[in-house]
Design a protein around this motif. Structure first.
Motif: not given
Length: 238
Positions: A43-69
């Motif tokens: 897609x030609x996107x500049x992406x940073x993939x960050x591993x975190x505990x799953x609940x923290x990933x969902x916390x970021x998603x709820x705050x609109x801070x990045x995406x979750x895969x």
């Protein structure tokens, strides 16, 4: 461009869910990080993939801070999140001790049991509804390895794991003589990349979906999955 190329789009993944996504030497590894890398390259996107505990990933998603895969879709989540096209299909299986196993394959078969699950996960609307209604109790753990430890010590009656991960853990922990997996899936969950509907990065979804379609069509995603499982067997399951 939908995403400022000088500022990477952050995509969070679970740090402890091999072979799908996990932390390896401070980097994200596994099926979903590898798929995201292929998507971002296509897609030609500049992406940073960050591993975190799953609940923290969902916390970021709820705050609109990045995406979750690697996230499942359910009715509640669709109210808050916008989802990509599916990137994989996971088969959720019931695992029990051999002496206790009695052909359990359906949610109703778990009635009255204490079932091991991973903390912060949704297992689909039907399972989540049965859990809320009290059909069975659940015990939460950080990962499948902890659930297998609780199963073999009889602190839980059954556990739910995605087939690829559960079967590898059985091999790694040498539980073939103790644990049985149901022959058919309790449920199949497609997995996605999700954005908070309020996120300014949500416009990247169009490019992401186009890349997913191309990677499915040319067989790249299936190759990624096979290679990631092989790699995880050697490095991610300790």
């Amino acid at each position: 461009m939908p995403v400022n190329q000088a500022q990477a789009l952050t995509i969070y993944v679970d740090e402890a869910n091999p072979p799908f996504m996990y932390r390896a030497e401070e980097h994200a590894a596994g099926i979903y990080p590898d798929i995201v890398r292929a998507i971002s390259a296509r897609a030609g996107l500049n992406v940073e993939i960050v591993p975190v505990p799953w609940r923290r990933a969902l916390f970021h998603l709820d705050n609109g801070d990045g995406a979750v895969a690697g996230i499942y879709k359910n009715l509640e989540r669709q109210k808050k999140y916008a989802f990509s096209e599916p990137i994989h299909r996971e088969r959720l299986m019931i695992y029990r001790l051999k002496g206790d196993f009695d052909r359990e394959t359906k949610i109703e078969d778990l009635s009255g049991m204490n079932v091991g699950v991973i903390r912060g996960w949704s297992y689909g609307d039907a399972f989540d509804s049965a859990r809320t209604s009290g059909l069975f109790e659940t015990s939460e753990a950080a990962g499948d390895d902890q659930n297998f430890a609780m199963l073999t010590s009889k602190r839980i009656d059954a556990m739910i794991a995605v087939r690829e991960a559960g079967d590898i853990w059985i091999r790694k922990l040498k539980l073939q003589s103790q644990v049985v997996r149901a022959k058919t899936a309790l449920h199949e969950n497609q997995t996605f990349i999700a954005f908070n509907r309020r996120s300014t990065d949500i416009s990247a979804l169009a490019l992401i979906n186009k890349a997913i379609a191309e990677l499915v069509e040319d067989g790249t995603i299936e190759t990624i999955i096979s290679n990631a499982v092989d790699h995880a067997i050697g490095s991610a399951f300790h």
